[in-house]
Write a protein that holds these residues in place. Structure first.
Motif, mmCIF file in Angstrom:
data_model
loop_
_atom_site.group_PDB
_atom_site.id
_atom_site.type_symbol
_atom_site.label_atom_id
_atom_site.label_comp_id
_atom_site.label_asym_id
_atom_site.label_seq_id
_atom_site.Cartn_x
_atom_site.Cartn_y
_atom_site.Cartn_z
ATOM 1 N N SER A 33 0.857 -1.183 0.000
ATOM 2 C CA SER A 33 0.000 0.000 0.000
ATOM 3 C C SER A 33 0.896 1.237 0.000
ATOM 4 O O SER A 33 2.110 1.146 0.245
ATOM 5 C CB SER A 33 -0.889 0.012 1.243
ATOM 6 O OG SER A 33 -0.097 0.245 2.407
ATOM 7 N N GLU A 35 0.917 3.544 2.214
ATOM 8 C CA GLU A 35 1.409 3.740 3.577
ATOM 9 C C GLU A 35 2.567 2.800 3.914
ATOM 10 O O GLU A 35 3.527 3.211 4.562
ATOM 11 C CB GLU A 35 0.263 3.565 4.588
ATOM 12 C CG GLU A 35 -0.808 4.629 4.501
ATOM 13 C CD GLU A 35 -1.815 4.442 3.362
ATOM 14 O OE1 GLU A 35 -2.594 5.374 3.112
ATOM 15 O OE2 GLU A 35 -1.814 3.368 2.712
ATOM 16 N N GLU A 36 2.472 1.557 3.471
ATOM 17 C CA GLU A 36 3.561 0.598 3.717
ATOM 18 C C GLU A 36 4.838 1.022 2.985
ATOM 19 O O GLU A 36 5.922 0.978 3.557
ATOM 20 C CB GLU A 36 3.154 -0.796 3.248
ATOM 21 C CG GLU A 36 2.074 -1.437 4.078
ATOM 22 C CD GLU A 36 1.495 -2.685 3.435
ATOM 23 O OE1 GLU A 36 1.038 -3.554 4.206
ATOM 24 O OE2 GLU A 36 1.477 -2.803 2.199
ATOM 25 N N ALA A 39 6.380 4.090 4.680
ATOM 26 C CA ALA A 39 7.067 3.720 5.922
ATOM 27 C C ALA A 39 8.410 3.054 5.620
ATOM 28 O O ALA A 39 9.424 3.338 6.279
ATOM 29 C CB ALA A 39 6.189 2.793 6.759
ATOM 30 N N CYS A 72 5.319 4.977 -4.625
ATOM 31 C CA CYS A 72 4.491 5.967 -3.918
ATOM 32 C C CYS A 72 3.949 7.007 -4.894
ATOM 33 O O CYS A 72 2.772 7.378 -4.819
ATOM 34 C CB CYS A 72 5.292 6.650 -2.811
ATOM 35 S SG CYS A 72 5.600 5.618 -1.374
#
Length: 103
Positions: A33, A35-36, A39, A72
């Motif tokens: 995702s 977000e993953e 991070a 991203c």
């Protein structure tokens, strides 16, 4: 992060080779995702900024970070396109989504 941990993290970072490990890394990246991926990218940046990683591992981490950044960017672009397709009624409330056909 120890040198051994950094070297282990850097393995498979080159997504350009067509090996089984690289295909697994590409599949893993594609499944992440936004977000993953963000991070993971932030973790790489922190590791590189600490300056405690050997040169070759730093290069591999940088390459992996570049792939994460591209992932991203693609996720953000897709989200922006979805938002752009939202249609509004005369009163300004969302009424649905327009067709997402492009060219």
């Amino acid at each position: 992060m120890s040198e051994q941990d950094a070297a282990h993290s850097a393995k498979g970072a080159d997504l350009g080779d067509d090996t089984a490990a690289d295909r697994v890394a590409e599949d893993r990246l594609a499944a992440m995702s936004f977000e993953e991926a963000l991070a993971a990218l932030e973790s790489i940046v922190q590791t590189l900024e600490a300056g405690e990683v050997p040169l070759e591992a730093s290069i591999a981490l940088y390459e992996k970070g570049a792939a994460l950044r591209a992932h991203c960017d693609a996720k953000l672009k897709a989200a922006e396109e979805r938002v752009a397709q939202i249609t509004f009624g005369q009163d300004g409330t969302p009424t649905g989504a327009a067709s997402a056909e492009y060219g």
